[in-house]
Design a protein around this motif. Structure first.
Motif, PDB file in Angstrom:
ATOM      1  N   GLN A 185       0.830  -1.202   0.000  1.00  0.00           N
ATOM      2  CA  GLN A 185       0.000   0.000   0.000  1.00  0.00           C
ATOM      3  C   GLN A 185       0.865   1.252   0.000  1.00  0.00           C
ATOM      4  OE1 GLN A 185      -2.648   0.080   3.356  1.00  0.00           O
ATOM      5  NE2 GLN A 185      -4.156  -1.262   2.412  1.00  0.00           N
ATOM      6  N   ILE A 186       0.339   2.294  -0.649  1.00  0.00           N
ATOM      7  CA  ILE A 186       0.840   3.654  -0.411  1.00  0.00           C
ATOM      8  C   ILE A 186      -0.084   4.195   0.669  1.00  0.00           C
ATOM      9  CG2 ILE A 186       1.361   5.898  -1.405  1.00  0.00           C
ATOM     10  CD1 ILE A 186       1.109   4.480  -4.194  1.00  0.00           C
TER      11      ILE A 186
ATOM     12  N   ASN B 246     -11.456  -0.301 -11.411  1.00  0.00           N
ATOM     13  CA  ASN B 246     -10.740  -0.888 -10.277  1.00  0.00           C
ATOM     14  C   ASN B 246     -10.643   0.120  -9.145  1.00  0.00           C
ATOM     15  OD1 ASN B 246      -9.270  -3.583 -11.335  1.00  0.00           O
ATOM     16  ND2 ASN B 246      -9.301  -2.059 -12.977  1.00  0.00           N
ATOM     17  N   GLU B 247     -10.899  -0.331  -7.946  1.00  0.00           N
ATOM     18  CA  GLU B 247     -10.648   0.520  -6.790  1.00  0.00           C
ATOM     19  C   GLU B 247      -9.146   0.532  -6.554  1.00  0.00           C
ATOM     20  OE1 GLU B 247     -10.584   0.201  -2.038  1.00  0.00           O
ATOM     21  OE2 GLU B 247     -12.146  -0.974  -3.038  1.00  0.00           O
TER      22      GLU B 247
ATOM     23  N   ALA C 273      -5.377   5.075   1.466  1.00  0.00           N
ATOM     24  CA  ALA C 273      -4.341   4.113   1.071  1.00  0.00           C
ATOM     25  C   ALA C 273      -4.584   3.673  -0.366  1.00  0.00           C
ATOM     26  CB  ALA C 273      -4.342   2.904   2.001  1.00  0.00           C
ATOM     27  N   PHE C 274      -3.561   3.789  -1.189  1.00  0.00           N
ATOM     28  CA  PHE C 274      -3.597   3.253  -2.545  1.00  0.00           C
ATOM     29  C   PHE C 274      -3.045   1.827  -2.526  1.00  0.00           C
ATOM     30  CE2 PHE C 274      -3.316   7.780  -3.855  1.00  0.00           C
ATOM     31  CZ  PHE C 274      -4.334   7.803  -4.791  1.00  0.00           C
ATOM     32  N   GLY C 275      -3.608   0.953  -3.335  1.00  0.00           N
ATOM     33  CA  GLY C 275      -2.996  -0.349  -3.577  1.00  0.00           C
ATOM     34  C   GLY C 275      -1.929  -0.191  -4.648  1.00  0.00           C
ATOM     35  N   LEU C 276      -0.659  -0.229  -4.251  1.00  0.00           N
ATOM     36  CA  LEU C 276       0.418   0.032  -5.203  1.00  0.00           C
ATOM     37  C   LEU C 276       0.458  -1.026  -6.305  1.00  0.00           C
ATOM     38  CD1 LEU C 276       2.921   1.661  -6.073  1.00  0.00           C
ATOM     39  CD2 LEU C 276       4.284   0.184  -4.599  1.00  0.00           C
ATOM     40  N   ASP C 277       0.299  -2.299  -5.949  1.00  0.00           N
ATOM     41  CA  ASP C 277       0.383  -3.363  -6.950  1.00  0.00           C
ATOM     42  C   ASP C 277      -0.654  -3.154  -8.056  1.00  0.00           C
ATOM     43  OD1 ASP C 277       2.226  -4.960  -5.176  1.00  0.00           O
ATOM     44  OD2 ASP C 277       0.424  -5.033  -3.943  1.00  0.00           O
ATOM     45  N   ARG C 278      -1.887  -2.880  -7.635  1.00  0.00           N
ATOM     46  CA  ARG C 278      -2.970  -2.716  -8.609  1.00  0.00           C
ATOM     47  C   ARG C 278      -2.805  -1.427  -9.409  1.00  0.00           C
ATOM     48  NH1 ARG C 278      -8.761  -3.581  -6.138  1.00  0.00           N
ATOM     49  NH2 ARG C 278      -7.643  -5.443  -5.462  1.00  0.00           N
ATOM     50  N   LEU C 279      -2.409  -0.345  -8.739  1.00  0.00           N
ATOM     51  CA  LEU C 279      -2.191   0.927  -9.418  1.00  0.00           C
ATOM     52  C   LEU C 279      -1.130   0.779 -10.504  1.00  0.00           C
ATOM     53  CD1 LEU C 279      -2.433   4.025  -9.738  1.00  0.00           C
ATOM     54  CD2 LEU C 279      -0.802   4.248  -7.843  1.00  0.00           C
TER      55      LEU C 279
ATOM     56  N   ILE D  97      -1.837  -8.331 -11.281  1.00  0.00           N
ATOM     57  CA  ILE D  97      -0.734  -7.674 -10.578  1.00  0.00           C
ATOM     58  C   ILE D  97       0.519  -8.537 -10.503  1.00  0.00           C
ATOM     59  CG2 ILE D  97      -2.357  -6.356  -9.176  1.00  0.00           C
ATOM     60  CD1 ILE D  97      -1.786  -8.252  -6.854  1.00  0.00           C
ATOM     61  N   ARG D  98       0.435  -9.803 -10.884  1.00  0.00           N
ATOM     62  CA  ARG D  98       1.503 -10.750 -10.572  1.00  0.00           C
ATOM     63  C   ARG D  98       2.852 -10.358 -11.171  1.00  0.00           C
ATOM     64  NH1 ARG D  98      -0.530 -16.539 -11.388  1.00  0.00           N
ATOM     65  NH2 ARG D  98      -1.641 -16.025  -9.471  1.00  0.00           N
ATOM     66  N   ASP D  99       2.862  -9.909 -12.428  1.00  0.00           N
ATOM     67  CA  ASP D  99       4.146  -9.600 -13.058  1.00  0.00           C
ATOM     68  C   ASP D  99       4.770  -8.313 -12.542  1.00  0.00           C
ATOM     69  OD1 ASP D  99       4.400 -11.864 -14.508  1.00  0.00           O
ATOM     70  OD2 ASP D  99       3.813 -11.022 -16.437  1.00  0.00           O
TER      71      ASP D  99
END
Length: 582
Positions: free
Chosen positions: A234-235, A478-479, A529-535, A545-547
């Motif tokens: 998370q950010i 996407n949230e 909070a931002f989800g960094l992986d998804r962003l 988000i896996r790669d």
């Protein structure tokens, strides 16, 4: 010195320069009297040439023993390449090798280290360290780094301070299962890994750190899917002495900054949409607004006729799908089967074709005349050449089903264009949601979310109607971030715990430290909070988000590369005072 230059920087300006390179053997082409090898490192590829007439014999023969992924060092002279390759930055030159050192031999890899590989996902996960050598994965990790650096730059320039919070904390209810860690020194007691640093960032506000952020690992023991991992990043941000508008402005600014710096896209002020409007118009609280297909509610124009299915339904609702009026019966039947799958759960679907001559053809023609169907078209915004798809049933369930259909059709029609970005804020979420299984209300976000002051009186009489001072940022369906203004006084927090079903003892046991802190002068505060992986994945034009994670888990939460989770030694269990019941 292993290298004087990297494998991506040499060009025609370096001709006649003596250089030293090191890297991996990408591939070789042995013509007998001439041998070419592509040398690869993180920065690119440089072609090496071993020439029988110009290369020392021992070096020439040693080059013939090199296999794929051998780690080597070479010294030589940059020369002009005869057959130039315009597709790579180093394509005008090659290195006439004078010295060759094998730094490490390599087994033949289980899949080709190429952009288009022959390795399936399972084998690439097992040998992830090899997969990272491939450009798609390597570039995704570099892209993630670039995004993270821009985040740090933007927030630091606004006087945010990055503060680390602990990973070994107390288990608290935050909506998902905790990962727990036994304590050897405190027999029978456990730490939990944080689902988020929520309580700590609030305590930092009490401590006077009025602008906090952290790029931080979080942990949730929940079922996985393409955009979920048991550990994610998370950010995480919090601000003191702010209202909702202050937070929206700061983090809208951060998102605009990322879109401009990372993608070269300038976005005007983000639209805002209430939770109720999002649910009524799109069927979910994270609508993709890159395309239309907004819901048209048809109760007034479809019920009280001779069609019993609609008459018995709480909600009749449809969408107009552009350009699908020419769908064949086979294609329509396939869509009906799609919505009837267990994952969607509809019992059936009605369709209306909007013909080129202005007439309508429907699966319920015998119950509705052309005037009725024309009204359906107006309500859903259907045009000539479109198709209207209609679902009915319980309101919430039907909206969810139609939302799934809307997204599926948009994907099939190519409307979800990865290079287009449509951000928005969704605001005014419900504070509480009722859980049928437990028979009580739960916090929609978390127990520290502040209710709208004007709705406080509804807590006693109609708690489901109380709106939260909460907001989500949505990007392309996407949230990517969410947050709220927090409760900052003990009395209101105690009231919230009461309506969430906590006894005084339970609240004190779980959150006594936070309640105590509030008594020492907690400022008004809120965060996001931002989800960094998804962003990062969305900015990178990907759905998963896996790669963008160096060493991800699979859908069972396993790291197949290191074989984790795994059993531990009996002596370790004994030290922890744990006995397994299996």
């Amino acid at each position: 010195m292993y290298r004087s230059h990297n494998c991506g920087e040499l060009n025609a300006s370096h001709i006649n320069t003596e250089v030293t390179l090191a890297g991996w053997v990408q591939k070789s082409r042995d013509k007998g009297f001439m041998n070419w090898i592509d040398l690869r490192d993180r920065y690119g590829i440089t072609q090496l040439i071993f020439d029988e007439g110009r290369t020392e014999k021992t070096v020439f023969e040693l080059a013939k023993t090199l296999g794929r992924e051998f780690v080597i060092q070479v010294k030589g002279t940059v020369i002009e390449r005869e057959a130039k390759n315009k597709n790579i930055p180093t394509g005008e030159i090659e290195i006439l090798v004078t010295e060759l050192t094998i730094l490490n031999a390599a087994l033949t890899p289980p899949f080709t280290i190429e952009d288009e590989t022959d390795g399936g996902e399972d084998i690439r996960m097992k040998y992830r360290y090899l997969d990272i050598r491939r450009n798609p994965v390597k570039n995704s990790l570099l892209f993630r780094h670039k995004v993270a650096m821009e985040v740090r730059k933007y927030l630091s320039d606004l006087d945010f301070c990055e503060v680390e919070t602990p990973y070994l904390i107390k288990s608290t209810p935050e909506g998902a299962r905790d990962f727990v860690v036994p304590s050897r020194m405190n027999e029978g007691q456990f730490y939990a890994l944080p689902q988020s640093p929520q309580t700590f960032k609030q305590l930092l506000m009490v401590g006077g750190m009025d602008k906090y952020f952290q790029i931080v690992k979080c942990f949730r023991d929940e079922d996985l899917r393409a955009d979920r991992q048991p550990e994610f990043t998370q950010i995480d941000c919090e601000m003191a002495f702010v209202e909702q508008e202050d937070i929206l402005n700061v983090f809208e600014g951060l998102t605009r900054h990322l879109l401009k710096e990372i993608k070269g896209i300038v976005v005007d002020k983000f639209p805002r949409m209430t939770y109720d409007h999002a649910m009524k118009t799109y069927g979910n609280d994270k609508p993709d607004i890159r395309f239309g297909m907004e819901f048209g509610e048809l109760n007034e124009v479809a019920k009280n006729r001779e069609f019993p299915v609609f008459n018995a339904a709480e909600l009749v609702v449809g969408i107009a799908v552009p350009g699908t009026g020419n769908y064949t019966r086979k294609e329509i039947d396939a869509l009906i089967e799609w919505v009837k799958r267990p994952q969607v759960g509809a019992s059936g679907m009605v369709y209306v074709k909007c013909n080129e001559d202005g007439s309508y053809k429907s699966s319920v023609d015998k119950f509705y005349d052309q005037n009725d169907l024309s009204t359906w078209a107006k309500t859903t915004g259907a045009q000539v050449g479109d198709m209207i798809f209609v679902l009915s049933g319980p309101a919430d369930k039907t909206r969810t089903q139609l939302s799934a259909l809307r997204m599926e059709l948009a994907t099939r029609l190519g409307l979800r264009i990865p290079t287009e970005f449509a951000p928005l804020w969704v605001v005014d979420f419900p504070l509480l949601e009722f859980d049928e299984e437990s028979g009580r209300y739960h916090a929609m976000h978390h127990p520290f979310t502040s209710p709208k002051p004007e709705d406080m009186h509804l807590l006693e009489t109609n708690p489901g109607k109380v709106r939260a001072n909460a907001y989500d940022m949505v990007l392309n369906g996407n949230e990517i971030g969410g947050g709220s203004i927090r409760i900052h006084d003990k009395a209101t927090q105690q009231l919230m715990f009461k309506y969430l079903g906590f006894t005084e003892e339970q609240a004190k046991e779980q959150f006594g430290f936070l309640m105590d802190a509030f008594q020492f002068g907690a400022p008004p505060h809120g965060g996001l909070a931002f989800g960094l992986d998804r962003l990062v994945a969305i900015l990178g034009g990907q759905e998963t988000i896996r790669d963008f994670i160096a060493f991800p888990k699979n859908n069972s939460g396993r790291d197949v590369m290191i074989d984790a989770p795994s059993a531990i030694d009996e002596s370790q269990l004994k030290e922890l005072h744990i006995k397994l019941n299996m």
